[in-house]
Design a protein around this motif. Structure first.
Motif, PDB file in Angstrom:
ATOM      1  N   THR A 242      -3.346  -2.944  -7.290  1.00  0.00           N
ATOM      2  CA  THR A 242      -3.150  -1.605  -6.733  1.00  0.00           C
ATOM      3  C   THR A 242      -3.042  -1.575  -5.210  1.00  0.00           C
ATOM      4  O   THR A 242      -3.034  -0.488  -4.621  1.00  0.00           O
ATOM      5  CB  THR A 242      -4.301  -0.659  -7.156  1.00  0.00           C
ATOM      6  OG1 THR A 242      -5.552  -1.229  -6.744  1.00  0.00           O
ATOM      7  CG2 THR A 242      -4.296  -0.435  -8.661  1.00  0.00           C
ATOM      8  N   GLN A 243      -2.924  -2.731  -4.562  1.00  0.00           N
ATOM      9  CA  GLN A 243      -2.764  -2.706  -3.107  1.00  0.00           C
ATOM     10  C   GLN A 243      -2.112  -3.980  -2.597  1.00  0.00           C
ATOM     11  O   GLN A 243      -2.239  -5.049  -3.193  1.00  0.00           O
ATOM     12  CB  GLN A 243      -4.088  -2.494  -2.385  1.00  0.00           C
ATOM     13  CG  GLN A 243      -5.025  -3.689  -2.452  1.00  0.00           C
ATOM     14  CD  GLN A 243      -6.294  -3.496  -1.651  1.00  0.00           C
ATOM     15  OE1 GLN A 243      -6.956  -2.490  -1.780  1.00  0.00           O
ATOM     16  NE2 GLN A 243      -6.646  -4.471  -0.843  1.00  0.00           N
TER      17      GLN A 243
ATOM     18  N   LYS B 263       1.830   4.907  -3.026  1.00  0.00           N
ATOM     19  CA  LYS B 263       1.263   6.244  -2.849  1.00  0.00           C
ATOM     20  C   LYS B 263       0.751   6.476  -1.431  1.00  0.00           C
ATOM     21  O   LYS B 263       0.703   7.608  -0.967  1.00  0.00           O
ATOM     22  CB  LYS B 263       0.111   6.474  -3.839  1.00  0.00           C
ATOM     23  CG  LYS B 263       0.531   6.585  -5.272  1.00  0.00           C
ATOM     24  CD  LYS B 263       1.294   7.870  -5.571  1.00  0.00           C
ATOM     25  CE  LYS B 263       0.410   9.096  -5.529  1.00  0.00           C
ATOM     26  NZ  LYS B 263       1.123  10.331  -5.951  1.00  0.00           N
ATOM     27  N   TYR B 264       0.346   5.408  -0.751  1.00  0.00           N
ATOM     28  CA  TYR B 264      -0.156   5.546   0.622  1.00  0.00           C
ATOM     29  C   TYR B 264       0.295   4.331   1.417  1.00  0.00           C
ATOM     30  O   TYR B 264       0.052   3.191   1.019  1.00  0.00           O
ATOM     31  CB  TYR B 264      -1.684   5.648   0.646  1.00  0.00           C
ATOM     32  CG  TYR B 264      -2.226   6.361   1.869  1.00  0.00           C
ATOM     33  CD1 TYR B 264      -2.713   7.669   1.775  1.00  0.00           C
ATOM     34  CD2 TYR B 264      -2.250   5.759   3.129  1.00  0.00           C
ATOM     35  CE1 TYR B 264      -3.206   8.331   2.893  1.00  0.00           C
ATOM     36  CE2 TYR B 264      -2.727   6.421   4.242  1.00  0.00           C
ATOM     37  CZ  TYR B 264      -3.204   7.714   4.115  1.00  0.00           C
ATOM     38  OH  TYR B 264      -3.671   8.377   5.222  1.00  0.00           O
TER      39      TYR B 264
ATOM     40  N   LYS C 253      -7.690   9.905  -2.685  1.00  0.00           N
ATOM     41  CA  LYS C 253      -7.628   8.975  -3.809  1.00  0.00           C
ATOM     42  C   LYS C 253      -7.071   7.611  -3.427  1.00  0.00           C
ATOM     43  O   LYS C 253      -7.511   6.587  -3.958  1.00  0.00           O
ATOM     44  CB  LYS C 253      -6.787   9.584  -4.936  1.00  0.00           C
ATOM     45  CG  LYS C 253      -6.754   8.717  -6.190  1.00  0.00           C
ATOM     46  CD  LYS C 253      -6.034   9.401  -7.339  1.00  0.00           C
ATOM     47  CE  LYS C 253      -6.047   8.529  -8.590  1.00  0.00           C
ATOM     48  NZ  LYS C 253      -5.353   9.184  -9.731  1.00  0.00           N
ATOM     49  N   TYR C 254      -6.100   7.598  -2.501  1.00  0.00           N
ATOM     50  CA  TYR C 254      -5.344   6.369  -2.291  1.00  0.00           C
ATOM     51  C   TYR C 254      -5.502   5.723  -0.919  1.00  0.00           C
ATOM     52  O   TYR C 254      -5.096   4.572  -0.745  1.00  0.00           O
ATOM     53  CB  TYR C 254      -3.851   6.627  -2.543  1.00  0.00           C
ATOM     54  CG  TYR C 254      -3.534   6.913  -3.992  1.00  0.00           C
ATOM     55  CD1 TYR C 254      -3.451   5.886  -4.929  1.00  0.00           C
ATOM     56  CD2 TYR C 254      -3.312   8.223  -4.434  1.00  0.00           C
ATOM     57  CE1 TYR C 254      -3.154   6.142  -6.253  1.00  0.00           C
ATOM     58  CE2 TYR C 254      -3.013   8.490  -5.758  1.00  0.00           C
ATOM     59  CZ  TYR C 254      -2.936   7.453  -6.667  1.00  0.00           C
ATOM     60  OH  TYR C 254      -2.644   7.712  -7.988  1.00  0.00           O
TER      61      TYR C 254
ATOM     62  N   THR D  76      -0.924   1.204  -0.788  1.00  0.00           N
ATOM     63  CA  THR D  76      -1.701   1.483  -1.986  1.00  0.00           C
ATOM     64  C   THR D  76      -0.749   1.904  -3.088  1.00  0.00           C
ATOM     65  O   THR D  76       0.102   2.774  -2.886  1.00  0.00           O
ATOM     66  CB  THR D  76      -2.732   2.600  -1.741  1.00  0.00           C
ATOM     67  OG1 THR D  76      -3.458   2.326  -0.543  1.00  0.00           O
ATOM     68  CG2 THR D  76      -3.705   2.701  -2.901  1.00  0.00           C
TER      69      THR D  76
ATOM     70  N   ASP E 145       0.303   3.210  -7.051  1.00  0.00           N
ATOM     71  CA  ASP E 145      -0.110   3.992  -8.210  1.00  0.00           C
ATOM     72  C   ASP E 145      -0.406   3.037  -9.367  1.00  0.00           C
ATOM     73  O   ASP E 145       0.397   2.161  -9.682  1.00  0.00           O
ATOM     74  CB  ASP E 145       0.990   4.970  -8.604  1.00  0.00           C
ATOM     75  CG  ASP E 145       0.568   5.895  -9.729  1.00  0.00           C
ATOM     76  OD1 ASP E 145       0.596   5.447 -10.895  1.00  0.00           O
ATOM     77  OD2 ASP E 145       0.227   7.059  -9.460  1.00  0.00           O
TER      78      ASP E 145
END
Length: 200
Positions: free
Chosen positions: A121-122, A162-163, A11-12, A153, A155
């Protein structure tokens, strides 16, 4: 059924285009043979929100040996950290990496950064980190600047990381084979050596 780490990864994980993000058009001589320039140029940073800048500051503090519970809170409880040596799939395991910095190095300093991409988101930025090994006499210790491309990345609901991917060259990481097994083992067991707080 996919494991927790695989679900987060699917996902991430972002696979950035290093050439597109870092190629130095102004001074092509600074590009490597693979057409990337990972040395940060802070004056070229793209705009970022105050919250994104706070996240980058917390992450660079961890790279610099803060071993701080407060800085660790930028990560989601279930998050992935991925670099050439380690693959971690929880905030606690990620802390195991960061809490090892002051044990392995007498000094670790973020010399400069350059944000090359920032969206809700990033965050992708170039970083130059200088490491001084602890087990070498101070007078003889060689300082080792390392340039890398860091991809965070976030959430979409909480804004937490998250990553976290740290690339030292233009090659992205495979999640297969012996190298992945060794990275995962390092991530799984380093907490036993560095002993971060259990309540992270």
């Amino acid at each position: 059924m996919a494991s927790r780490a695989e679900a987060i990864q699917d996902k991430y994980e972002i696979r950035p285009d290093p050439q597109k993000l870092t190629h130095n058009d102004e001074d092509p001589s600074q590009n490597s043979s693979t057409d990337v320039d990972y040395e940060p140029h802070p004056e070229r940073s793209v705009p970022a929100t105050p919250e994104q800048e706070r996240i980058v500051k917390a992450i660079t503090s961890l790279y610099s040996g803060s071993a701080s519970k407060e800085d660790m809170q930028v990560y989601a409880e279930e998050a992935v950290y991925d670099d050439p040596w380690s693959y971690c799939d929880t905030r606690y395991k990620i802390a195991g990496q960061w809490y090892g910095i002051p044990k392995a190095f007498s000094s670790s300093r973020t010399l400069k950064t350059e944000i090359v991409s920032a969206t809700p988101t990033q965050i992708i930025y170039k970083q130059q980190q200088e490491y001084t090994p602890r087990l070498v006499p101070h007078a003889l210790a060689a300082k080792h600047p390392v340039n890398s491309l860091v991809t965070l990345t976030l959430d979409e609901k909480t804004g937490k990381v998250k990553y976290h991917k740290d690339m030292w060259n233009e090659k992205d990481y495979s999640h297969e084979g012996l190298a992945k097994i060794m990275k995962t083992l390092n991530g799984d067991y380093l907490t036993g050596v560095t002993r971060p707080e259990k309540d992270l």
